[in-house]
Design an enzyme around this catalytic site. Structure first.
Site, PDB file in Angstrom:
ATOM      1  N   VAL A   9       1.232  -1.409  -0.054  1.00 13.18           N
ATOM      2  CA  VAL A   9       0.212   0.077  -0.259  1.00 13.18           C
ATOM      3  C   VAL A   9       0.959   1.075  -0.082  1.00 13.18           C
ATOM      4  O   VAL A   9       2.119   1.036   0.608  1.00 13.18           O
ATOM      5  CB  VAL A   9      -0.964  -0.085   1.125  1.00 13.18           C
ATOM      6  CG1 VAL A   9      -1.943  -1.044   1.315  1.00 13.18           C
ATOM      7  CG2 VAL A   9       0.126   0.172   2.516  1.00 13.18           C
ATOM      8  N   SER A  10       0.647   2.429  -0.660  1.00 11.90           N
ATOM      9  CA  SER A  10       1.690   3.397  -0.308  1.00 11.90           C
ATOM     10  C   SER A  10       1.261   4.432   0.407  1.00 11.90           C
ATOM     11  O   SER A  10       2.236   5.357   0.575  1.00 11.90           O
ATOM     12  CB  SER A  10       0.184   4.437  -1.886  1.00 11.90           C
ATOM     13  OG  SER A  10       0.050   3.920  -2.640  1.00 11.90           O
ATOM     14  N   THR A  11       0.774   4.224   1.405  1.00 12.23           N
ATOM     15  CA  THR A  11       0.987   5.049   2.487  1.00 12.23           C
ATOM     16  C   THR A  11       0.338   4.374   4.248  1.00 12.23           C
ATOM     17  O   THR A  11      -0.104   3.461   4.196  1.00 12.23           O
ATOM     18  CB  THR A  11      -0.678   6.497   2.920  1.00 12.23           C
ATOM     19  OG1 THR A  11      -1.962   5.818   3.304  1.00 12.23           O
ATOM     20  CG2 THR A  11      -0.669   7.042   1.482  1.00 12.23           C
ATOM     21  N   GLN A  14      -2.942   3.019   4.882  1.00 13.25           N
ATOM     22  CA  GLN A  14      -3.586   2.026   4.455  1.00 13.25           C
ATOM     23  C   GLN A  14      -3.415   0.811   5.205  1.00 13.25           C
ATOM     24  O   GLN A  14      -2.354   0.086   5.575  1.00 13.25           O
ATOM     25  CB  GLN A  14      -3.219   2.161   2.575  1.00 13.25           C
ATOM     26  CG  GLN A  14      -3.409   3.516   1.512  1.00 13.25           C
ATOM     27  CD  GLN A  14      -3.368   3.639   0.565  1.00 13.25           C
ATOM     28  OE1 GLN A  14      -1.820   3.139  -0.135  1.00 13.25           O
ATOM     29  NE2 GLN A  14      -4.462   3.481  -0.289  1.00 13.25           N
TER      30      GLN A  14
END
Length: 161
Positions: A9-11, A14
């Site tokens: 996931v990007s962050t 998330q």
């Protein structure tokens, strides 16, 4: 042969639960699921790099979607070449890609070729546009020509005839 899963996931906010659940349903043991919380655009992904370094011929790497593992089309093509060179099978659950089968390898190569064609077509169109330059062109609407002049480049709107 070992089966590994990669979830990203990007962050940090998330959640990877949906990816982890899908990987577990695909037969990946929980201790073989690598979870990374990092932007997909970054060149360095330490956990993915560590996973790749321990893969052996005959191993499988499973992801839920291509965009979970690849930064861009070129990166996916590079990964595909690396997997093939190291005899590692690549499985993408949502796209139905499974390079452990002849039809899966064919499907992935077709998808990779289409992705490469798409990227090259975009680059070619961009280069053609840059070569054409910003000046007026015969056969274009006067308003289009006005937009291309440096004096009008920042105009909020153009009156059409």
């Amino acid at each position: 042969m070992a089966r590994y899963g990669y979830a990203r996931v990007s962050t940090r906010e998330q959640n990877t639960d949906a990816q982890s659940d899908a990987l577990a349903r695909a037969g990946v043991e929980p201790d073989h699921i690598v979870i990374e919380k990092i932007s997909g655009k970054l060149a360095s992904r330490p956990k993915l790099d560590a996973l790749l370094s321990k893969l052996q011929p005959g191993d499988q790497i499973v992801v839920t979607r291509l965009r979970r593992i690849g930064r861009n089309h070129q990166h996916l093509l590079d990964l595909a070449a690396w997997f093939e060179e190291h005899e590692v099978d690549f499985i993408v659950l949502e796209q139905g890609i499974d390079t452990s089968t002849p039809i899966g390898r064919l499907y992935f190569r077709i998808m990779a070729a289409l992705a490469e064609f798409d990227r090259e077509a975009i680059v070619e169109g961009t280069l053609e546009g840059l070569a054409a330059g910003p000046g007026p062109r015969p056969g274009r609407w006067p308003a289009d020509q006005a937009l291309r002049t440096p004096a009008r480049a920042g105009a909020a709107h153009v009156r059409r005839r």
